[in-house]
Design a protein around this motif. Structure first.
Motif, PDB file in Angstrom:
ATOM      1  N   ASP A  41      27.183  60.485  48.972  1.00  0.00           N
ATOM      2  CA  ASP A  41      27.846  60.982  47.771  1.00  0.00           C
ATOM      3  C   ASP A  41      29.278  61.412  48.090  1.00  0.00           C
ATOM      4  O   ASP A  41      29.511  62.257  48.955  1.00  0.00           O
ATOM      5  CB  ASP A  41      27.085  62.163  47.175  1.00  0.00           C
ATOM      6  N   VAL A  42      30.209  60.792  47.396  1.00  0.00           N
ATOM      7  CA  VAL A  42      31.626  61.093  47.578  1.00  0.00           C
ATOM      8  C   VAL A  42      32.121  61.756  46.295  1.00  0.00           C
ATOM      9  O   VAL A  42      31.848  61.262  45.195  1.00  0.00           O
ATOM     10  CB  VAL A  42      32.431  59.806  47.862  1.00  0.00           C
ATOM     11  N   LEU A  43      32.835  62.842  46.447  1.00  0.00           N
ATOM     12  CA  LEU A  43      33.392  63.504  45.276  1.00  0.00           C
ATOM     13  C   LEU A  43      34.417  62.607  44.591  1.00  0.00           C
ATOM     14  O   LEU A  43      35.141  61.853  45.256  1.00  0.00           O
ATOM     15  CB  LEU A  43      34.060  64.817  45.671  1.00  0.00           C
ATOM     16  N   THR A  44      34.476  62.706  43.294  1.00  0.00           N
ATOM     17  CA  THR A  44      35.435  61.904  42.534  1.00  0.00           C
ATOM     18  C   THR A  44      36.861  62.248  42.925  1.00  0.00           C
ATOM     19  O   THR A  44      37.729  61.371  42.973  1.00  0.00           O
ATOM     20  CB  THR A  44      35.224  62.135  41.024  1.00  0.00           C
ATOM     21  N   GLN A  45      37.107  63.510  43.259  1.00  0.00           N
ATOM     22  CA  GLN A  45      38.451  63.920  43.656  1.00  0.00           C
ATOM     23  C   GLN A  45      38.877  63.242  44.947  1.00  0.00           C
ATOM     24  O   GLN A  45      40.047  62.857  45.101  1.00  0.00           O
ATOM     25  CB  GLN A  45      38.534  65.447  43.837  1.00  0.00           C
ATOM     26  N   ILE A  46      37.940  63.062  45.877  1.00  0.00           N
ATOM     27  CA  ILE A  46      38.262  62.388  47.136  1.00  0.00           C
ATOM     28  C   ILE A  46      38.543  60.915  46.882  1.00  0.00           C
ATOM     29  O   ILE A  46      39.467  60.329  47.465  1.00  0.00           O
ATOM     30  CB  ILE A  46      37.124  62.575  48.155  1.00  0.00           C
ATOM     31  N   LEU A  47      37.769  60.300  46.002  1.00  0.00           N
ATOM     32  CA  LEU A  47      38.019  58.894  45.655  1.00  0.00           C
ATOM     33  C   LEU A  47      39.389  58.727  45.009  1.00  0.00           C
ATOM     34  O   LEU A  47      40.146  57.809  45.350  1.00  0.00           O
ATOM     35  CB  LEU A  47      36.931  58.373  44.714  1.00  0.00           C
ATOM     36  N   LEU A  48      39.722  59.610  44.077  1.00  0.00           N
ATOM     37  CA  LEU A  48      41.017  59.524  43.417  1.00  0.00           C
ATOM     38  C   LEU A  48      42.162  59.792  44.382  1.00  0.00           C
ATOM     39  O   LEU A  48      43.203  59.120  44.340  1.00  0.00           O
ATOM     40  CB  LEU A  48      41.080  60.507  42.245  1.00  0.00           C
ATOM     41  N   PHE A  49      41.998  60.767  45.256  1.00  0.00           N
ATOM     42  CA  PHE A  49      43.056  61.107  46.205  1.00  0.00           C
ATOM     43  C   PHE A  49      43.313  59.968  47.179  1.00  0.00           C
ATOM     44  O   PHE A  49      44.462  59.576  47.402  1.00  0.00           O
ATOM     45  CB  PHE A  49      42.690  62.390  46.961  1.00  0.00           C
ATOM     46  N   SER A  50      42.245  59.411  47.757  1.00  0.00           N
ATOM     47  CA  SER A  50      42.437  58.331  48.724  1.00  0.00           C
ATOM     48  C   SER A  50      42.931  57.053  48.054  1.00  0.00           C
ATOM     49  O   SER A  50      43.755  56.332  48.621  1.00  0.00           O
ATOM     50  CB  SER A  50      41.156  58.067  49.511  1.00  0.00           C
ATOM     51  N   SER A  51      42.471  56.779  46.835  1.00  0.00           N
ATOM     52  CA  SER A  51      42.998  55.594  46.147  1.00  0.00           C
ATOM     53  C   SER A  51      44.458  55.801  45.764  1.00  0.00           C
ATOM     54  O   SER A  51      45.246  54.853  45.804  1.00  0.00           O
ATOM     55  CB  SER A  51      42.153  55.256  44.923  1.00  0.00           C
ATOM     56  N   GLY A  52      44.829  57.014  45.414  1.00  0.00           N
ATOM     57  CA  GLY A  52      46.234  57.291  45.116  1.00  0.00           C
ATOM     58  C   GLY A  52      47.122  57.129  46.332  1.00  0.00           C
ATOM     59  O   GLY A  52      48.217  56.567  46.252  1.00  0.00           O
ATOM     60  N   LEU A  53      46.648  57.619  47.487  1.00  0.00           N
ATOM     61  CA  LEU A  53      47.431  57.447  48.716  1.00  0.00           C
ATOM     62  C   LEU A  53      47.567  55.979  49.086  1.00  0.00           C
ATOM     63  O   LEU A  53      48.652  55.518  49.477  1.00  0.00           O
ATOM     64  CB  LEU A  53      46.776  58.211  49.865  1.00  0.00           C
ATOM     65  N   LEU A  54      46.480  55.245  48.968  1.00  0.00           N
ATOM     66  CA  LEU A  54      46.540  53.816  49.291  1.00  0.00           C
ATOM     67  C   LEU A  54      47.416  53.061  48.302  1.00  0.00           C
ATOM     68  O   LEU A  54      48.125  52.121  48.678  1.00  0.00           O
ATOM     69  CB  LEU A  54      45.137  53.217  49.327  1.00  0.00           C
ATOM     70  N   PHE A  55      47.396  53.481  47.035  1.00  0.00           N
ATOM     71  CA  PHE A  55      48.261  52.832  46.054  1.00  0.00           C
ATOM     72  C   PHE A  55      49.734  53.093  46.375  1.00  0.00           C
ATOM     73  O   PHE A  55      50.561  52.181  46.307  1.00  0.00           O
ATOM     74  CB  PHE A  55      47.934  53.315  44.645  1.00  0.00           C
ATOM     75  N   LEU A  56      50.060  54.326  46.737  1.00  0.00           N
ATOM     76  CA  LEU A  56      51.446  54.639  47.102  1.00  0.00           C
ATOM     77  C   LEU A  56      51.867  53.877  48.351  1.00  0.00           C
ATOM     78  O   LEU A  56      53.001  53.408  48.447  1.00  0.00           O
ATOM     79  CB  LEU A  56      51.617  56.136  47.311  1.00  0.00           C
ATOM     80  N   LYS A  57      50.946  53.747  49.326  1.00  0.00           N
ATOM     81  CA  LYS A  57      51.244  52.936  50.501  1.00  0.00           C
ATOM     82  C   LYS A  57      51.403  51.470  50.122  1.00  0.00           C
ATOM     83  O   LYS A  57      52.196  50.753  50.723  1.00  0.00           O
ATOM     84  CB  LYS A  57      50.110  53.054  51.516  1.00  0.00           C
ATOM     85  N   GLY A  58      50.661  51.037  49.136  1.00  0.00           N
ATOM     86  CA  GLY A  58      50.736  49.646  48.701  1.00  0.00           C
ATOM     87  C   GLY A  58      52.030  49.297  48.008  1.00  0.00           C
ATOM     88  O   GLY A  58      52.371  48.125  47.873  1.00  0.00           O
ATOM     89  N   LEU A  59      52.763  50.305  47.582  1.00  0.00           N
ATOM     90  CA  LEU A  59      54.054  50.030  46.938  1.00  0.00           C
ATOM     91  C   LEU A  59      55.096  49.510  47.920  1.00  0.00           C
ATOM     92  O   LEU A  59      56.174  49.097  47.504  1.00  0.00           O
ATOM     93  CB  LEU A  59      54.563  51.284  46.226  1.00  0.00           C
ATOM     94  N   PHE A  60      54.771  49.500  49.214  1.00  0.00           N
ATOM     95  CA  PHE A  60      55.653  48.875  50.195  1.00  0.00           C
ATOM     96  C   PHE A  60      55.691  47.363  50.017  1.00  0.00           C
ATOM     97  O   PHE A  60      56.416  46.681  50.723  1.00  0.00           O
ATOM     98  CB  PHE A  60      55.229  49.218  51.626  1.00  0.00           C
ATOM     99  N   VAL A  61      54.904  46.849  49.089  1.00  0.00           N
ATOM    100  CA  VAL A  61      54.918  45.412  48.804  1.00  0.00           C
ATOM    101  C   VAL A  61      56.318  44.990  48.352  1.00  0.00           C
ATOM    102  O   VAL A  61      56.727  43.849  48.562  1.00  0.00           O
ATOM    103  CB  VAL A  61      53.832  45.031  47.773  1.00  0.00           C
ATOM    104  N   PHE A  62      57.050  45.912  47.773  1.00  0.00           N
ATOM    105  CA  PHE A  62      58.398  45.599  47.310  1.00  0.00           C
ATOM    106  C   PHE A  62      59.396  45.510  48.454  1.00  0.00           C
ATOM    107  O   PHE A  62      60.515  45.061  48.260  1.00  0.00           O
ATOM    108  CB  PHE A  62      58.863  46.628  46.284  1.00  0.00           C
ATOM    109  N   THR A  63      59.020  45.956  49.663  1.00  0.00           N
ATOM    110  CA  THR A  63      59.918  45.854  50.810  1.00  0.00           C
ATOM    111  C   THR A  63      59.713  44.563  51.582  1.00  0.00           C
ATOM    112  O   THR A  63      60.424  44.310  52.546  1.00  0.00           O
ATOM    113  CB  THR A  63      59.716  47.050  51.761  1.00  0.00           C
ATOM    114  N   GLY A  64      58.718  43.774  51.205  1.00  0.00           N
ATOM    115  CA  GLY A  64      58.511  42.489  51.853  1.00  0.00           C
ATOM    116  C   GLY A  64      57.218  42.374  52.628  1.00  0.00           C
ATOM    117  O   GLY A  64      56.901  41.316  53.133  1.00  0.00           O
ATOM    118  N   GLU A  65      56.466  43.441  52.766  1.00  0.00           N
ATOM    119  CA  GLU A  65      55.181  43.407  53.467  1.00  0.00           C
ATOM    120  C   GLU A  65      54.085  43.035  52.482  1.00  0.00           C
ATOM    121  O   GLU A  65      53.302  43.876  52.052  1.00  0.00           O
ATOM    122  CB  GLU A  65      54.893  44.765  54.108  1.00  0.00           C
ATOM    123  N   PHE A  66      54.009  41.760  52.125  1.00  0.00           N
ATOM    124  CA  PHE A  66      53.109  41.330  51.061  1.00  0.00           C
ATOM    125  C   PHE A  66      51.639  41.431  51.452  1.00  0.00           C
ATOM    126  O   PHE A  66      50.829  41.928  50.682  1.00  0.00           O
ATOM    127  CB  PHE A  66      53.441  39.897  50.639  1.00  0.00           C
TER     128      PHE A  66
END
Length: 92
Positions: A25-50
């Motif tokens: 069982d994973v808390l919803t807050q942990i899921l949202l927090f980790s997905s938010g961090l990964l989404f922000l890290k994924g925004l490096f797609v605009f720098t060329g790291e596709f």
């Protein structure tokens, strides 16, 4: 130093995915927090790291979908292994 912090985010996301795989069982807050961090890290797609940023975006989307739906296991295993690999390589 920044690479190690970003690698720690990958490892944390992989741990959350593995917790979902093994029905811990994973808390919803942990899921949202980790997905938010990964989404922000994924925004490096605009720098060329596709490919590497695409993995982060895909993992963030899977984590968000896991809140509402029962995600198939293959969609959890693939980003978990890729994030684990990225995280371990960043600490080398």
């Amino acid at each position: 130093m920044l690479v190690k912090v970003l690698g720690a985010i990958d490892l944390a996301g992989a741990c959350v995915l593995l917790m979902l795989i093994f029905s811990i069982d994973v808390l919803t807050q942990i899921l949202l927090f980790s997905s938010g961090l990964l989404f922000l890290k994924g925004l490096f797609v605009f720098t060329g790291e596709f490919v590497l940023s695409g993995i982060d975006l895909f993992a963030a989307i899977v984590l968000l979908l896991a809140i509402f739906f029962n995600v198939p296991a293959i969609l959890l295993w693939v980003p978990a292994f890729l994030l684990l690999a990225k995280g371990f390589v960043s600490f080398i």
